[in-house]
Design a protein around this motif. Structure first.
Motif, PDB file in Angstrom:
ATOM      1  N   ASP A   1      -6.485  27.331  17.711  1.00 20.75           N
ATOM      2  CA  ASP A   1      -5.890  27.393  16.436  1.00 20.75           C
ATOM      3  C   ASP A   1      -5.851  26.099  15.820  1.00 20.75           C
ATOM      4  OD1 ASP A   1      -5.848  30.267  16.476  1.00 20.75           O
ATOM      5  OD2 ASP A   1      -3.532  30.336  16.886  1.00 20.75           O
ATOM      6  N   SER A   2      -5.844  25.915  14.499  1.00 20.57           N
ATOM      7  CA  SER A   2      -6.055  24.688  13.722  1.00 20.57           C
ATOM      8  C   SER A   2      -4.900  23.805  13.662  1.00 20.57           C
ATOM      9  CB  SER A   2      -6.682  24.698  12.508  1.00 20.57           C
ATOM     10  OG  SER A   2      -6.022  25.635  11.632  1.00 20.57           O
ATOM     11  N   ASP A   3      -3.827  24.762  14.086  1.00 21.93           N
ATOM     12  CA  ASP A   3      -2.351  23.968  14.106  1.00 21.93           C
ATOM     13  C   ASP A   3      -1.933  23.887  15.478  1.00 21.93           C
ATOM     14  OD1 ASP A   3      -1.925  26.711  14.648  1.00 21.93           O
ATOM     15  OD2 ASP A   3      -0.289  26.804  13.299  1.00 21.93           O
TER      16      ASP A   3
ATOM     17  N   ASP B   1      -4.035  16.501  14.749  1.00 23.83           N
ATOM     18  CA  ASP B   1      -3.806  16.576  15.917  1.00 23.83           C
ATOM     19  C   ASP B   1      -4.540  17.472  16.873  1.00 23.83           C
ATOM     20  OD1 ASP B   1      -1.299  14.850  15.571  1.00 23.83           O
ATOM     21  OD2 ASP B   1      -0.103  16.495  15.005  1.00 23.83           O
ATOM     22  N   CYS B   2      -5.140  18.435  16.218  1.00 21.25           N
ATOM     23  CA  CYS B   2      -5.822  19.402  16.787  1.00 21.25           C
ATOM     24  C   CYS B   2      -7.104  18.889  17.041  1.00 21.25           C
ATOM     25  CB  CYS B   2      -5.923  20.676  15.790  1.00 21.25           C
ATOM     26  SG  CYS B   2      -7.331  21.870  16.627  1.00 21.25           S
ATOM     27  N   LEU B   3      -7.804  18.074  16.174  1.00 15.24           N
ATOM     28  CA  LEU B   3      -9.193  17.640  16.558  1.00 15.24           C
ATOM     29  C   LEU B   3      -9.205  16.437  17.456  1.00 15.24           C
ATOM     30  CD1 LEU B   3     -10.408  17.668  13.085  1.00 15.24           C
ATOM     31  CD2 LEU B   3     -11.081  19.012  15.015  1.00 15.24           C
TER      32      LEU B   3
ATOM     33  N   ALA C   1     -12.740  28.346   3.466  1.00 13.76           N
ATOM     34  CA  ALA C   1     -12.410  28.093   2.003  1.00 13.76           C
ATOM     35  C   ALA C   1     -10.987  27.609   1.816  1.00 13.76           C
ATOM     36  CB  ALA C   1     -12.512  29.507   1.320  1.00 13.76           C
ATOM     37  N   SER C   2     -10.664  26.512   2.518  1.00 11.39           N
ATOM     38  CA  SER C   2      -9.375  25.854   2.331  1.00 11.39           C
ATOM     39  C   SER C   2      -9.110  25.334   1.090  1.00 11.39           C
ATOM     40  CB  SER C   2      -9.158  24.662   3.596  1.00 11.39           C
ATOM     41  OG  SER C   2      -9.074  25.400   4.776  1.00 11.39           O
ATOM     42  N   THR C   3      -8.025  25.143   0.503  1.00 15.36           N
ATOM     43  CA  THR C   3      -7.605  24.745  -0.961  1.00 15.36           C
ATOM     44  C   THR C   3      -7.104  23.213  -0.637  1.00 15.36           C
ATOM     45  OG1 THR C   3      -5.689  25.922  -1.012  1.00 15.36           O
ATOM     46  CG2 THR C   3      -7.616  26.983  -2.035  1.00 15.36           C
ATOM     47  N   ASP C   4      -6.641  22.805   0.499  1.00 18.68           N
ATOM     48  CA  ASP C   4      -6.124  21.386   0.758  1.00 18.68           C
ATOM     49  C   ASP C   4      -7.238  20.677   1.073  1.00 18.68           C
ATOM     50  OD1 ASP C   4      -6.767  22.327   3.334  1.00 18.68           O
ATOM     51  OD2 ASP C   4      -4.583  22.025   3.935  1.00 18.68           O
ATOM     52  N   TYR C   5      -7.097  19.298   1.864  1.00 22.11           N
ATOM     53  CA  TYR C   5      -7.860  18.361   2.447  1.00 22.11           C
ATOM     54  C   TYR C   5      -8.538  18.658   3.734  1.00 22.11           C
ATOM     55  CZ  TYR C   5      -6.511  15.847  -1.588  1.00 22.11           C
ATOM     56  OH  TYR C   5      -6.362  15.308  -3.012  1.00 22.11           O
ATOM     57  N   SER C   6      -8.495  20.028   4.451  1.00 22.35           N
ATOM     58  CA  SER C   6      -9.013  20.307   5.480  1.00 22.35           C
ATOM     59  C   SER C   6     -10.398  20.153   5.648  1.00 22.35           C
ATOM     60  CB  SER C   6      -8.809  21.929   5.916  1.00 22.35           C
ATOM     61  OG  SER C   6      -7.356  22.088   5.944  1.00 22.35           O
ATOM     62  N   TRP C   7     -11.132  20.287   4.604  1.00 20.38           N
ATOM     63  CA  TRP C   7     -12.697  20.186   4.716  1.00 20.38           C
ATOM     64  C   TRP C   7     -12.949  18.400   4.769  1.00 20.38           C
ATOM     65  CZ3 TRP C   7     -16.871  21.913   6.391  1.00 20.38           C
ATOM     66  CH2 TRP C   7     -18.111  21.507   5.946  1.00 20.38           C
ATOM     67  N   SER C   8     -12.225  17.711   3.991  1.00 20.41           N
ATOM     68  CA  SER C   8     -12.467  16.411   4.076  1.00 20.41           C
ATOM     69  C   SER C   8     -12.046  15.779   5.420  1.00 20.41           C
ATOM     70  CB  SER C   8     -11.617  15.573   3.089  1.00 20.41           C
ATOM     71  OG  SER C   8     -11.754  16.134   1.779  1.00 20.41           O
TER      72      SER C   8
ATOM     73  N   LEU D   1     -13.889  27.110  19.479  1.00 20.90           N
ATOM     74  CA  LEU D   1     -13.956  27.521  18.158  1.00 20.90           C
ATOM     75  C   LEU D   1     -12.716  27.283  17.393  1.00 20.90           C
ATOM     76  CD1 LEU D   1     -15.471  31.046  18.961  1.00 20.90           C
ATOM     77  CD2 LEU D   1     -16.556  28.905  18.522  1.00 20.90           C
ATOM     78  N   VAL D   2     -12.621  26.761  16.237  1.00 24.78           N
ATOM     79  CA  VAL D   2     -11.508  26.353  15.605  1.00 24.78           C
ATOM     80  C   VAL D   2     -11.672  27.075  14.083  1.00 24.78           C
ATOM     81  CG1 VAL D   2     -10.004  24.671  14.972  1.00 24.78           C
ATOM     82  CG2 VAL D   2     -11.030  24.502  16.826  1.00 24.78           C
ATOM     83  N   ALA D   3     -10.948  28.149  13.910  1.00 24.75           N
ATOM     84  CA  ALA D   3     -10.722  28.607  12.347  1.00 24.75           C
ATOM     85  C   ALA D   3      -9.889  27.948  11.482  1.00 24.75           C
ATOM     86  CB  ALA D   3     -10.503  29.919  12.557  1.00 24.75           C
ATOM     87  N   VAL D   4     -10.394  27.242  10.630  1.00 22.21           N
ATOM     88  CA  VAL D   4      -9.362  26.403   9.665  1.00 22.21           C
ATOM     89  C   VAL D   4      -9.075  26.999   8.454  1.00 22.21           C
ATOM     90  CG1 VAL D   4      -9.339  24.205   8.744  1.00 22.21           C
ATOM     91  CG2 VAL D   4     -10.334  24.292  11.157  1.00 22.21           C
ATOM     92  N   TYR D   5      -7.980  27.223   8.069  1.00 21.23           N
ATOM     93  CA  TYR D   5      -7.329  27.587   6.662  1.00 21.23           C
ATOM     94  C   TYR D   5      -6.304  26.797   6.107  1.00 21.23           C
ATOM     95  CZ  TYR D   5      -6.423  29.853   2.273  1.00 21.23           C
ATOM     96  OH  TYR D   5      -5.943  30.178   1.063  1.00 21.23           O
ATOM     97  N   ASN D   6      -6.466  25.731   5.424  1.00 21.93           N
ATOM     98  CA  ASN D   6      -5.386  25.049   4.664  1.00 21.93           C
ATOM     99  C   ASN D   6      -4.253  24.499   5.905  1.00 21.93           C
ATOM    100  OD1 ASN D   6      -5.918  25.444   2.087  1.00 21.93           O
ATOM    101  ND2 ASN D   6      -4.749  27.162   1.756  1.00 21.93           N
ATOM    102  N   ALA D   7      -4.991  23.789   6.873  1.00 24.25           N
ATOM    103  CA  ALA D   7      -4.349  23.224   7.752  1.00 24.25           C
ATOM    104  C   ALA D   7      -4.388  21.894   7.972  1.00 24.25           C
ATOM    105  CB  ALA D   7      -5.306  23.648   9.060  1.00 24.25           C
TER     106      ALA D   7
END
Length: 160
Positions: free
Chosen positions: A110-112, A39-41, A60-67, A27-33
């Protein structure tokens, strides 16, 4: 509208659903990562244990995490991605992913952060070695595993 966490989400989008029965769900929770997410993936895609399910919840990231998540989900069907329109925090994202976990074991990453290539394989081996183990913890600073039995934390065993 989805109801994955017991309350209504504004929108929940799930991409990829595999029929494979994994040994471990990560499980990877992602927020603005976006800075560390690749590296994580990459560390998950490169695991020596192939029978894994990777559930990434973009909170609900506001950076390019979703892409980035969409890119990886396209390349590897073991990666399932969920997008939330409203930020609910890491615990909420993990709880949503937990409801979709199919693995015999569950791991939070963690996503980082990232894992060594054989980390999940070694964790499964430890679980299979002794059914008394409740959890396998990774001690990243020294690249070893810490194993705890259900009896007490004093039963700690360090494995190189």
């Amino acid at each position: 509208m989805g109801k994955l966490n017991g309350k209504s989400e504004s929108k929940v989008k799930i991409i990829n659903t595999s029929s494979m029965v994994p040994k471990i769900t990560v499980l990877v929770a992602v927020y603005n990562a976006e800075k560390y997410l690749r590296d994580c993936l990459d560390s998950l895609v490169g695991q020596t244990l192939k029978e894994i399910q990777v559930l990434c919840v973009d909170d609900a990231s506001t950076d390019y995490s979703w892409s980035i998540l969409q890119e990886y989900a396209t390349l590897d069907k073991r990666i399932e991605i969920i997008h939330l329109d409203k930020n609910g925090g890491q615990a909420n994202a993990r709880n949503i992913a937990l409801k979709l976990a199919k693995g015999l074991y569950t791991c939070f990453l963690d996503s980082d952060d990232w894992l060594s290539p054989d980390a999940l394989e070694q964790a499964v081996l430890k679980f299979e070695e002794d059914p008394e183990y409740d959890s396998v913890l990774f001690h990243c600073k020294y690249s070893c595993c810490l194993l705890y039995t259900s009896d007490a934390a004093d039963d700690r065993i360090s494995v190189d």
